[in-house]
Design an enzyme around this catalytic site. Structure first.
Site, short mmCIF file in Angstrom:
data_model
loop_
_atom_site.label_atom_id
_atom_site.label_comp_id
_atom_site.label_asym_id
_atom_site.label_seq_id
_atom_site.Cartn_x
_atom_site.Cartn_y
_atom_site.Cartn_z
N ARG A 93 0.87 -14.09 -13.34
CA ARG A 93 -0.54 -13.81 -13.02
C ARG A 93 -1.25 -15.13 -13.27
NH1 ARG A 93 -0.55 -8.38 -12.34
NH2 ARG A 93 0.66 -7.08 -13.77
N ASP A 171 2.23 0.14 -8.05
CA ASP A 171 1.08 1.06 -8.16
C ASP A 171 0.79 1.85 -6.88
OD1 ASP A 171 0.78 0.01 -10.70
OD2 ASP A 171 -0.76 -1.42 -10.12
#
Ligand code: F6P
Length: 386
Positions: A93, A171
């Site tokens: 990230r 997700d």
């Protein structure tokens, strides 16, 4: 001769390796050179690539740092990739990529390495970053030229950046695609874990409150609830309609017990909310089941086990076929073509403007915040209301 780079970004998802493998193998079969950008947006600095076009496949991380992070791939580089979970070329990230200076550096690295096309495999955050990078590209090139960091010839040659997005995320929270790479594998992991909890719950006649990932999306929780026959599920998209959701949950759990069930399983999405948009906490649910129903209750937070393990067949196939479409999209792109996102709709691989998918995904979050849940579902899946 085309040169292709591939990169993965954000939270890893099973099936990302299938993407990298497919870009490498299909890219080479189409006569391209293929480069992997290791560690996502973080690692793109310093490699010299000759030729007119380089396609980068980004799995979130190395674009900013460059150097050794960009490596030429051949057929053997991706041997065994299909069955390996996570992403073997690394991911991150990347904070610097969130700043303009970071993106300026990434643009310089791309240009200096001859790369004018990127395939980015990541979740909504990574693809939002990719879309921002693409939209700023003009300005970044001008700024680099103004500061004499690139030559006039480079500024002219790299006037356009092609970015193709592949949605890799457990997700399943990206709009405009029915399913994301890694979500089904993760669902399998959750089901295996809930099945394991089931046997101990049955043995002790206990209740378990099981928290699953998904960030602000309840897909994993809802699907796991259906697939394991859970007693109650909490998801962000449909908060309990009453203030006293505790009583509603206990009524259902009590009824199931009265029907002879020896176990109680409550699945909670990590982003679950009550009707006032306050988080619903697993420990609170545990206390309610213990105090009101007298159930011996335990909490299990599945955590990162949900992201681990070998990809299921579906994610291997999805990653493979979507990456072929991604390479084709790069090869077919023109300066006028908007950057595409490769999705899956009604069992067909689809190509949609990345910009639109990113915009719709952000609007979903806004709709949930304003408690317009039907709108949220319609934005996430435009066929929802059909
Ligand atoms: O987006 C994927 C995801 O696994 C979410 O479900 C979860 O909230 C988050 O990433 C965890 O992030 P990290 O691995 O950085 O802790």
């Amino acid at each position: 001769r085309k040169k292709i780079g591939v990169l993965t970004s954000g939270g890893d998802a099973s099936g990302m390796n299938a993407c990298v493998r497919s870009v490498v193998l299909y890219g080479i079969s189409k006569g391209c050179d293929v480069y992997a950008v290791y560690e996502g947006y973080q690692g793109n600095r310093g490699i010299q690539v000759d030729g007119e076009c380089v396609l980068g496949v980004v799995v979130d991380g190395s674009l900013v740092d460059g150097g050794d992070y960009i490596r030429k791939m051949d057929w053997r580089s991706v041997t065994g990739y299909l069955s390996i979970g996570g992403t073997s070329i690394g991911t991150a990230r990347c904070m610097p990529f969130k700043t303009r200076e970071g993106r300026l550096q990434a643009a310089e690295n791309l240009i200096k390495n001859g790369i004018d096309s990127l395939i980015v495999c990541g979740g909504d955050g990574s693809l939002t970053g990719a879309d921002l990078f693409r939209s700023e590209w003009d300005g970044l090139v001008r700024e680099l030229r103004g500061a004499d960091r690139i030559t006039q010839e480079e500024a002219t040659t790299f006037k356009h950046l092609t970015i193709v997005g592949l949605v890799g995320s457990i997700d399943n929270d990206m709009s405009s695609t029915d399913i994301t790479i890694g979500a089904v594998t993760s669902l399998h992991r959750i089901c295996e874990a809930v099945d394991s909890v089931d046997t101990t719950a049955l043995s002790h006649s206990r209740a378990f409150v099981i928290e699953v990932m998904g960030r602000h999306c309840g897909w994993l929780a809802l699907m796991a609830g259906i697939a394991t026959g859970a007693d109650f599920v909490f998801i962000p998209e449909q908060p309990p309609s009453e203030d006293d959701w505790e009583t509603a949950m206990c009524t259902v759990a009590r009824r199931h017990r009265d029907l002879g069930k020896r176990k109680t399983i409550i699945i909670v999405a990590e982003g679950a909310l009550d009707r006032h948009l306050k988080p619903i906490k697993v420990d609170h649910i545990k206390d309610v089941l213990t105090d009101r129903l007298g159930l011996d209750t335990r909490v299990t937070i599945l955590g990162h086990t949900q992201r681990g393990g070998s990809p299921c067949a579906f994610d291997r196939i999805l990653g493979t076929v979507q990456s072929i479409a991604a390479v084709d999209a790069v090869l077919a792109s023109t300066p006028e073509t908007p950057s595409p996102m490769i999705g899956m709709n009604n069992n067909k691989v689809t190509t949609k403007p990345l910009m639109d998918a990113v915009r719709l995904t952000h609007q979903v979050a806004e709709a949930i915040e304003s408690q317009n849940f039907e709108k949220a579902m319609a934005l996430r899946d435009p066929q929802f209301l059909d």
